[in-house]
Scaffold this motif. Sequence first.
Motif, PDB file in Angstrom:
ATOM      1  N   LYS A   1       0.863  -1.176   0.000  1.00  0.00           N
ATOM      2  CA  LYS A   1       0.000   0.000   0.000  1.00  0.00           C
ATOM      3  C   LYS A   1       0.893   1.218   0.000  1.00  0.00           C
ATOM      4  O   LYS A   1       1.721   1.389   0.899  1.00  0.00           O
ATOM      5  N   ILE A   2       0.715   2.069  -0.998  1.00  0.00           N
ATOM      6  CA  ILE A   2       1.646   3.174  -1.190  1.00  0.00           C
ATOM      7  C   ILE A   2       0.958   4.506  -0.973  1.00  0.00           C
ATOM      8  O   ILE A   2      -0.151   4.722  -1.452  1.00  0.00           O
ATOM      9  N   ARG A   3       1.653   5.381  -0.237  1.00  0.00           N
ATOM     10  CA  ARG A   3       1.125   6.708   0.055  1.00  0.00           C
ATOM     11  C   ARG A   3       2.240   7.729  -0.034  1.00  0.00           C
ATOM     12  O   ARG A   3       3.421   7.392   0.025  1.00  0.00           O
ATOM     13  N   ALA A   4       1.847   9.002  -0.139  1.00  0.00           N
ATOM     14  CA  ALA A   4       2.804  10.098  -0.014  1.00  0.00           C
ATOM     15  C   ALA A   4       2.662  10.673   1.386  1.00  0.00           C
ATOM     16  O   ALA A   4       1.553  10.950   1.827  1.00  0.00           O
ATOM     17  N   VAL A   5       3.793  10.830   2.078  1.00  0.00           N
ATOM     18  CA  VAL A   5       3.751  11.320   3.457  1.00  0.00           C
ATOM     19  C   VAL A   5       4.876  12.322   3.698  1.00  0.00           C
ATOM     20  O   VAL A   5       5.822  12.404   2.926  1.00  0.00           O
ATOM     21  N   LEU A   6       4.735  13.062   4.797  1.00  0.00           N
ATOM     22  CA  LEU A   6       5.833  13.910   5.258  1.00  0.00           C
ATOM     23  C   LEU A   6       6.496  13.196   6.429  1.00  0.00           C
ATOM     24  O   LEU A   6       5.810  12.705   7.328  1.00  0.00           O
TER      25      LEU A   6
ATOM     26  N   THR B   1      12.257  10.054  -3.251  1.00  0.00           N
ATOM     27  CA  THR B   1      11.942   9.937  -4.674  1.00  0.00           C
ATOM     28  C   THR B   1      12.408  11.155  -5.466  1.00  0.00           C
ATOM     29  O   THR B   1      11.815  11.517  -6.475  1.00  0.00           O
TER      30      THR B   1
ATOM     31  N   PRO C   1       8.770  15.399   0.798  1.00  0.00           N
ATOM     32  CA  PRO C   1       7.809  14.310   0.949  1.00  0.00           C
ATOM     33  C   PRO C   1       8.462  12.967   0.630  1.00  0.00           C
ATOM     34  O   PRO C   1       9.410  12.892  -0.144  1.00  0.00           O
ATOM     35  N   LEU C   2       7.961  11.919   1.243  1.00  0.00           N
ATOM     36  CA  LEU C   2       8.498  10.576   1.014  1.00  0.00           C
ATOM     37  C   LEU C   2       7.386   9.641   0.552  1.00  0.00           C
ATOM     38  O   LEU C   2       6.204   9.863   0.833  1.00  0.00           O
ATOM     39  N   LEU C   3       7.812   8.600  -0.145  1.00  0.00           N
ATOM     40  CA  LEU C   3       6.893   7.532  -0.491  1.00  0.00           C
ATOM     41  C   LEU C   3       6.828   6.568   0.694  1.00  0.00           C
ATOM     42  O   LEU C   3       7.857   6.083   1.156  1.00  0.00           O
TER      43      LEU C   3
ATOM     44  N   HIS D   1      12.686   6.459  -8.354  1.00  0.00           N
ATOM     45  CA  HIS D   1      11.231   6.382  -8.428  1.00  0.00           C
ATOM     46  C   HIS D   1      10.793   4.924  -8.299  1.00  0.00           C
ATOM     47  O   HIS D   1      11.572   4.002  -8.530  1.00  0.00           O
ATOM     48  N   TYR D   2       9.544   4.779  -7.913  1.00  0.00           N
ATOM     49  CA  TYR D   2       8.926   3.452  -7.794  1.00  0.00           C
ATOM     50  C   TYR D   2       8.397   3.102  -9.170  1.00  0.00           C
ATOM     51  O   TYR D   2       7.570   3.807  -9.740  1.00  0.00           O
TER      52      TYR D   2
END
Lengths: 262, 262
Positions: B206-211, B252, B227-229, B256-257
């Motif tokens: 499960k992938i999200r963008a977060v700080l 990223t 920001p991080l993945l 990149h993913y």
Amino acid sequence: MNHTLPQTEAPAAAAADSPATAPAFSPLYQQIKGLILQSLQASEWKPGESIPSEMELASRYRVSQGTVRKAIDELASGHLLIRKQGKGTFVATHAEHQVQYRFLKLVPDQGDLNTEGPAQREIVDCKRLRASAEIARALALRSGDTVVQVRRVLSFANIPTILEDLWLPGTAFKGLSAERLADYHGPMYALFETEFGVRMVRAEEKIRAVLPDKAQRELLKLPPSTPLLSVERVAYTYNDTPMELRRGFYRTDTHHYRNDLN
Amino acid sequence: MNHTLPQTEAPAAAAADSPATAPAFSPLYQQIKGLILQSLQASEWKPGESIPSEMELASRYRVSQGTVRKAIDELASGHLLIRKQGKGTFVATHAEHQVQYRFLKLVPDQGDLNTEGPAQREIVDCKRLRASAEIARALALRSGDTVVQVRRVLSFANIPTILEDLWLPGTAFKGLSAERLADYHGPMYALFETEFGVRMVRAEEKIRAVLPDKAQRELLKLPPSTPLLSVERVAYTYNDTPMELRRGFYRTDTHHYRNDLN
DNA sequence: CAGTGGTCTAGACCACACT
DNA sequence: GTGTGGTCTAGACCACTGC
């Protein structure tokens, strides 16, 4: 003897100083697969239609049913064809409910796409312009060639969740307009199939975490400093020709990008 | 007649008022596939070793070679087995160079993993603790059960790029320690195979963008508001048993993913 | 050379959908 | 019942590996 059809003779590497990576033996079923692919490209059978039965193809190509079967198996596992026992084999389409949004991997944290209902779509912009160097490269065009640029917002439960910019080759998508997009109900890739004869077969995505700029923040009605998932997709038609560049920005506080690794 | 082996009889649904979802006809090759899977689970053949030839398995199970072949085909397409023409069929392993880091989809923006060279690993922490409710749920444990928690940083070209927290069931990973992890050169999943007999077969992410929080920012030596993945992975062994929860934070800006959609 | 996986064939029969 | 895809078999031969 190598079982052969009329066979597109191996392109006997002209230059001799290259390492010459083997004569490349090609099994019969691969050749059959190639022939079926040609028919698909030529739209001899259209998306949603059934193709001839295995027996019929076998006699057409003068091979056994098992050989046709293996060719079709590979095409089916690549989602180019869909087998339905008792009914026939069909050309895959993005219009079917089962496989709708096949390329969209964003799912709600709770429930699934069904509980959530269909997305609301809003076309923000749709215009023609000249391809930048970057876009031209991604679409295998010359920079300066005409491309269609679309910007849209997708909302789930009235929460703007996805902002997408996309670029399409101008020649292949001649009549595309904001009205056309807004009027169509169903997946965009289904519209591409029926209206422009372009079927997307596979895609590559590059995913990053980014901070949105002001325009993006406003379109998605975001609180400040909310990071977004940037999903850059290149989608390909049959002969590995890139036909779409799409850059999506996904909110990931209520949804996530789901990926299964095998 | 339904071709059968000793066959695990269809579990003839005891209750009659349930919709009774069909008697479930199971083809012979599926049964063979199940038998081979059992042998894999039981470590009758270990990762890297070859399994018996198709002919041998055919006579062992009293079926034709073609049936064994189809069973093996499916296992091979799930990356449980690897076929090598002229040599044999082998139990897949995470130790082989070809498939190393099979589950890591982060790639450098320029070049590939080879040009970049191997990652530098640093174990930040490795300790035993009691599973929180969330972790217990992901690993199918009871909350309070012992789990091993590991935190590590991966760097490429001396740039810290990945921060990972991972949790493993305490019972299965009894002797695991920071030293053990630091001393081992090669993929972590390969160590799990050789030292603990746990082979990861598939995973869900499960992938999200977060700080990042402060601790994360410092470990990755990040400039502020990068920001991080966030990549949350649950990895499974043979019988769909979850054996690892891993939460990765990926930079990223230089990587990149990458995901291929079919 | 022998042994392994890979391809191809031909025929029988089964499961499923439609009519 | 007829026609479709799905399974199973048995046998022949090909391609690759290693002795």
